[in-house]
Design a protein around this motif. Structure first.
Motif, PDB file in Angstrom:
ATOM      1  N   VAL A   1       0.846  -1.193   0.000  1.00  0.00           N
ATOM      2  CA  VAL A   1       0.000   0.000   0.000  1.00  0.00           C
ATOM      3  C   VAL A   1       0.880   1.242   0.000  1.00  0.00           C
ATOM      4  CG1 VAL A   1      -1.781   1.306   1.211  1.00  0.00           C
ATOM      5  CG2 VAL A   1      -1.822  -1.197   1.264  1.00  0.00           C
ATOM      6  N   ASP A   2       0.686   2.105  -0.980  1.00  0.00           N
ATOM      7  CA  ASP A   2       1.343   3.397  -1.036  1.00  0.00           C
ATOM      8  C   ASP A   2       0.597   4.334  -0.081  1.00  0.00           C
ATOM      9  OD1 ASP A   2       1.914   6.147  -1.815  1.00  0.00           O
ATOM     10  OD2 ASP A   2       2.856   5.328  -3.608  1.00  0.00           O
ATOM     11  N   LEU A   3       1.277   4.808   0.955  1.00  0.00           N
ATOM     12  CA  LEU A   3       0.600   5.635   1.962  1.00  0.00           C
ATOM     13  C   LEU A   3       0.167   6.988   1.429  1.00  0.00           C
ATOM     14  CD1 LEU A   3       2.755   4.886   5.143  1.00  0.00           C
ATOM     15  CD2 LEU A   3       0.409   4.147   4.690  1.00  0.00           C
ATOM     16  N   GLU A   4       0.819   7.475   0.394  1.00  0.00           N
ATOM     17  CA  GLU A   4       0.467   8.780  -0.163  1.00  0.00           C
ATOM     18  C   GLU A   4      -0.793   8.703  -1.015  1.00  0.00           C
ATOM     19  OE1 GLU A   4       1.892  11.666   0.566  1.00  0.00           O
ATOM     20  OE2 GLU A   4       3.253  10.630   1.945  1.00  0.00           O
ATOM     21  N   THR A   5      -0.912   7.665  -1.811  1.00  0.00           N
ATOM     22  CA  THR A   5      -2.021   7.572  -2.760  1.00  0.00           C
ATOM     23  C   THR A   5      -3.091   6.553  -2.370  1.00  0.00           C
ATOM     24  OG1 THR A   5      -0.953   5.860  -4.103  1.00  0.00           O
ATOM     25  CG2 THR A   5      -0.393   8.163  -4.591  1.00  0.00           C
ATOM     26  N   GLY A   6      -2.751   5.616  -1.488  1.00  0.00           N
ATOM     27  CA  GLY A   6      -3.669   4.536  -1.152  1.00  0.00           C
ATOM     28  C   GLY A   6      -3.696   3.426  -2.183  1.00  0.00           C
ATOM     29  N   ALA A   7      -2.826   3.512  -3.193  1.00  0.00           N
ATOM     30  CA  ALA A   7      -2.798   2.491  -4.243  1.00  0.00           C
ATOM     31  C   ALA A   7      -2.354   1.149  -3.656  1.00  0.00           C
ATOM     32  CB  ALA A   7      -1.859   2.907  -5.361  1.00  0.00           C
ATOM     33  N   VAL A   8      -3.040   0.089  -4.080  1.00  0.00           N
ATOM     34  CA  VAL A   8      -2.782  -1.262  -3.569  1.00  0.00           C
ATOM     35  C   VAL A   8      -2.333  -2.158  -4.716  1.00  0.00           C
ATOM     36  CG1 VAL A   8      -3.755  -3.257  -2.374  1.00  0.00           C
ATOM     37  CG2 VAL A   8      -4.589  -0.957  -1.834  1.00  0.00           C
ATOM     38  N   THR A   9      -1.225  -2.857  -4.505  1.00  0.00           N
ATOM     39  CA  THR A   9      -0.773  -3.844  -5.483  1.00  0.00           C
ATOM     40  C   THR A   9      -0.513  -5.158  -4.765  1.00  0.00           C
ATOM     41  OG1 THR A   9       1.513  -3.078  -5.207  1.00  0.00           O
ATOM     42  CG2 THR A   9       0.263  -2.171  -7.048  1.00  0.00           C
ATOM     43  N   THR A  10      -0.679  -6.247  -5.480  1.00  0.00           N
ATOM     44  CA  THR A  10      -0.397  -7.571  -4.935  1.00  0.00           C
ATOM     45  C   THR A  10       1.025  -7.959  -5.319  1.00  0.00           C
ATOM     46  OG1 THR A  10      -2.704  -8.276  -5.031  1.00  0.00           O
ATOM     47  CG2 THR A  10      -1.042 -10.012  -4.954  1.00  0.00           C
ATOM     48  N   VAL A  11       1.842  -8.255  -4.305  1.00  0.00           N
ATOM     49  CA  VAL A  11       3.238  -8.615  -4.543  1.00  0.00           C
ATOM     50  C   VAL A  11       3.390 -10.121  -4.711  1.00  0.00           C
ATOM     51  CG1 VAL A  11       5.599  -8.374  -3.683  1.00  0.00           C
ATOM     52  CG2 VAL A  11       3.895  -6.632  -3.129  1.00  0.00           C
ATOM     53  N   TYR A  12       2.695 -10.903  -3.867  1.00  0.00           N
ATOM     54  CA  TYR A  12       2.755 -12.364  -3.935  1.00  0.00           C
ATOM     55  C   TYR A  12       1.379 -12.944  -3.603  1.00  0.00           C
ATOM     56  CZ  TYR A  12       7.836 -11.712  -3.327  1.00  0.00           C
ATOM     57  OH  TYR A  12       9.153 -11.324  -3.473  1.00  0.00           O
ATOM     58  N   ASP A  13       1.013 -14.013  -4.308  1.00  0.00           N
ATOM     59  CA  ASP A  13      -0.143 -14.809  -3.896  1.00  0.00           C
ATOM     60  C   ASP A  13       0.165 -16.307  -3.961  1.00  0.00           C
ATOM     61  OD1 ASP A  13      -0.204 -15.367  -6.623  1.00  0.00           O
ATOM     62  OD2 ASP A  13      -2.104 -14.324  -6.985  1.00  0.00           O
TER      63      ASP A  13
END
Length: 303
Positions: free
Chosen positions: A98-110
């Motif tokens: 989670v980018d704290l500035e933008t709130g953007a969420v990406t999945t790194v591993y599943d």
């Protein structure tokens, strides 16, 4: 120990991180969010995460990395919110950024080595910028997955299982010298202490019947959740049923401090002297704060 309620109305809070600005960032598992709690108790949703965000830690890039367990079913009983089972829309667990500035969420591993992550739970970064995390597994009432201790790099370049076949591994933390990784098992109420031999590697078991050093188990019916380590090396484990924080001495023995919720799930340390403790009282949806008798271990990264 005097206890202050910082805020309430949270939806099963977990994974608190004491931030440099005095706020606390935590996950709300039922609400499926990463949330910031200001010193005055006001709440701000940083990101919508889906699934079941469970553990959180700041990485070397200043982002927050989330252990997402994929979600729970929920029940209410005796004024408490209770997680259980696996929801119908469950797909897999994951590690999110989670980018704290933008709130953007990406999945790194599943997944790891082609096997899906089932229920990532707790996370800690080492000095090199890699992170250890636990995968507790999932249960459907008839079957329960074995759990694992894993290690990964935040850039997506490496993930490996360091220890397989654990029973509900939950809390994870590093000793002050980073030579030992501690893993709390929920249902066995014991803490494993494994010697670290390399990046994401632990020492081989000395023999079949001694797979590692054990702290505990606790007497009677108690269960362990997430953990934090003190600067002096003691291991503070959130304790379920007998709600509170149980502090294990690696040299033997433990002490218990009760808190007013049978579902105490986590503790983190902060403040100028690292003796301010924030505790998640998840069943009642509160973030508590108190003065800890000893300083906590400062984490490697913050934002």
């Amino acid at each position: 120990m005097d206890i202050e309620v910082v805020t309430e109305g949270l939806q099963f809070p977990e994974g608190p991180v004491a931030m440099a600005d005095g706020s606390v960032v935590l996950v709300e598992i039922k609400r499926q969010t990463l949330t910031r709690v200001r010193p005055d108790g006001t709440q701000e949703i940083i990101a919508e995460l889906g699934g079941g965000p469970n553990g959180a830690a700041v990485g070397p890039d200043g982002a927050v990395y989330i252990c997402n367990n994929g979600g729970f079913e929920w029940a209410e009983a005796d004024g408490l919110t209770l997680p259980h089972g696996t929801p119908a829309d469950y797909k897999t667990g994951s590690i999110q950024r989670v980018d704290l500035e933008t709130g953007a969420v990406t999945t790194v591993y599943d997944a790891c080595d082609g096997r899906p992550l089932r229920g990532p739970n707790d996370i800690v970064f080492d000095r090199s910028g890699g992170f250890w995390f636990t995968d507790l597994g999932k249960s459907d009432g008839d079957r329960m997955h074995m759990g694992h201790l894993l290690y990964a790099r935040p850039d997506g370049s490496l993930i490996r299982r360091a220890r397989e076949g654990m029973v509900t591994p939950n809390g994870v933390g590093l000793s002050p010298d980073e030579k030992t990784i501690y893993v709390a098992e929920t249902h066995t109420s014991r803490v494993w202490a494994f010697s670290i031999t390399g990046e994401g590697e632990i020492a081989a078991p000395p023999n079949l019947f001694a797979p590692g050093k054990v702290l505990g188990p606790l007497p009677g019916y108690q269960m362990l959740d997430s953990l934090a380590v003190e600067a002096g090396g003691k291991v503070c484990c959130a304790t379920l049923v007998n709600g509170g924080i149980t502090t294990f001495d690696p040299n033997g023995g433990f002490e218990h401090r009760p808190f007013p919720d049978p579902l105490i799930t986590n503790i983190c340390f902060g403040g100028p002297d690292m003796q301010t403790a924030w505790i998640t009282a998840s069943g009642t949806g509160k973030l508590l704060m108190g003065r800890w008798p000893r300083p906590g271990l400062r984490l490697n990264f913050n934002a």
